[in-house]
Design a protein around this motif. Sequence first.
Motif, short mmCIF file in Angstrom:
data_model
loop_
_atom_site.label_atom_id
_atom_site.label_comp_id
_atom_site.label_asym_id
_atom_site.label_seq_id
_atom_site.Cartn_x
_atom_site.Cartn_y
_atom_site.Cartn_z
N ALA A 111 -35.80 178.73 9.53
CA ALA A 111 -35.18 177.48 9.95
C ALA A 111 -36.22 176.43 10.31
O ALA A 111 -35.91 175.25 10.37
CB ALA A 111 -34.24 177.73 11.13
N GLY A 112 -37.44 176.85 10.60
CA GLY A 112 -38.48 175.89 10.95
C GLY A 112 -38.27 175.33 12.34
O GLY A 112 -38.15 176.07 13.31
N ASP A 113 -38.19 174.00 12.46
CA ASP A 113 -38.08 173.34 13.76
C ASP A 113 -36.66 173.34 14.30
O ASP A 113 -36.44 172.95 15.43
CB ASP A 113 -38.56 171.88 13.66
N MET A 114 -35.69 173.74 13.49
CA MET A 114 -34.29 173.69 13.92
C MET A 114 -33.81 175.08 14.29
O MET A 114 -34.45 176.07 13.99
CB MET A 114 -33.43 173.14 12.78
N LEU A 115 -32.66 175.14 14.96
CA LEU A 115 -32.06 176.44 15.23
C LEU A 115 -31.48 176.99 13.94
O LEU A 115 -30.96 176.23 13.12
CB LEU A 115 -30.94 176.30 16.27
N PRO A 116 -31.54 178.30 13.74
CA PRO A 116 -31.00 178.89 12.52
C PRO A 116 -29.50 178.62 12.39
O PRO A 116 -28.77 178.59 13.40
CB PRO A 116 -31.27 180.39 12.68
N GLU A 117 -29.04 178.46 11.17
CA GLU A 117 -27.63 178.20 10.90
C GLU A 117 -26.75 179.34 11.42
O GLU A 117 -25.67 179.12 11.94
CB GLU A 117 -27.41 178.00 9.39
N SER A 118 -27.26 180.58 11.30
CA SER A 118 -26.47 181.73 11.78
C SER A 118 -26.24 181.64 13.28
O SER A 118 -25.16 181.99 13.78
CB SER A 118 -27.19 183.04 11.44
N LEU A 119 -27.22 181.14 14.03
CA LEU A 119 -27.06 180.99 15.47
C LEU A 119 -26.05 179.89 15.79
O LEU A 119 -25.21 180.04 16.67
CB LEU A 119 -28.41 180.69 16.13
N TRP A 120 -26.11 178.77 15.04
CA TRP A 120 -25.14 177.69 15.26
C TRP A 120 -23.72 178.19 15.01
O TRP A 120 -22.79 177.87 15.75
CB TRP A 120 -25.43 176.50 14.33
N SER A 121 -23.53 178.98 13.96
CA SER A 121 -22.18 179.47 13.66
C SER A 121 -21.70 180.43 14.74
O SER A 121 -20.53 180.41 15.12
CB SER A 121 -22.13 180.12 12.28
N ARG A 122 -22.59 181.26 15.27
CA ARG A 122 -22.19 182.16 16.36
C ARG A 122 -21.80 181.38 17.60
O ARG A 122 -20.83 181.71 18.28
CB ARG A 122 -23.33 183.13 16.68
N ILE A 123 -22.56 180.32 17.92
CA ILE A 123 -22.24 179.50 19.08
C ILE A 123 -20.89 178.84 18.92
O ILE A 123 -20.06 178.83 19.83
CB ILE A 123 -23.36 178.42 19.31
N SER A 124 -20.62 178.29 17.72
CA SER A 124 -19.34 177.61 17.53
C SER A 124 -18.19 178.59 17.58
O SER A 124 -17.11 178.25 18.06
CB SER A 124 -19.34 176.82 16.22
N GLU A 125 -18.39 179.82 17.12
CA GLU A 125 -17.31 180.81 17.20
C GLU A 125 -17.07 181.22 18.65
O GLU A 125 -15.92 181.46 19.04
CB GLU A 125 -17.65 182.03 16.35
N LEU A 126 -18.11 181.31 19.46
CA LEU A 126 -17.94 181.66 20.87
C LEU A 126 -17.20 180.57 21.63
O LEU A 126 -16.47 180.84 22.59
CB LEU A 126 -19.30 181.90 21.53
N GLN A 127 -17.34 179.33 21.19
CA GLN A 127 -16.72 178.23 21.88
C GLN A 127 -15.24 178.07 21.54
O GLN A 127 -14.52 177.36 22.21
CB GLN A 127 -17.45 176.91 21.56
N LYS A 128 -14.81 178.70 20.47
CA LYS A 128 -13.40 178.57 20.05
C LYS A 128 -12.47 179.36 20.93
O LYS A 128 -12.72 180.19 21.65
CB LYS A 128 -13.24 179.00 18.61
#
Length: 128
Positions: A111-128
């Motif tokens: 992902a380089g300087d950004m958070l990995p896409e897999s982590l973003w998707s896990r965060i959004s699922e936890l927030q639902k």
Amino acid sequence: AAIRHRKMEAETYNQQGPMEQVPEPRTLSSIQGHKMTKLVPIEPLLGTAQTQPLLAGIVSQQIPKQAVIELKRRLRETCLSLKEEVQRHTEQATSRLARAKLPQSVAAYEAGDMLPESLWSRISELQK
């Protein structure tokens, strides 16, 4: 007693969950650059006086062009060699992380300087 009290406060805070939602990366606005100085043309500052190159006396004009070409070739080869070596070490590190079952580390590297896409998707699922 004070440590137990702080521990209880921390546990209570952690159980409450996040106070605000983490935004989706696509919804974040881009960072805008700001000009911190006013650009001024340099010619008026230098005046009209004739100037000599700063390092004119250091390098002799008698160095053959072939020597300069050879030096550039060697530098290019050295840079390419270093680039290949860095790439090889990067691939080795990535494969070691994968073998050690650390996929998040591999994803974070990719992902380089950004958070990995897999982590973003896990965060959004936890927030639902």
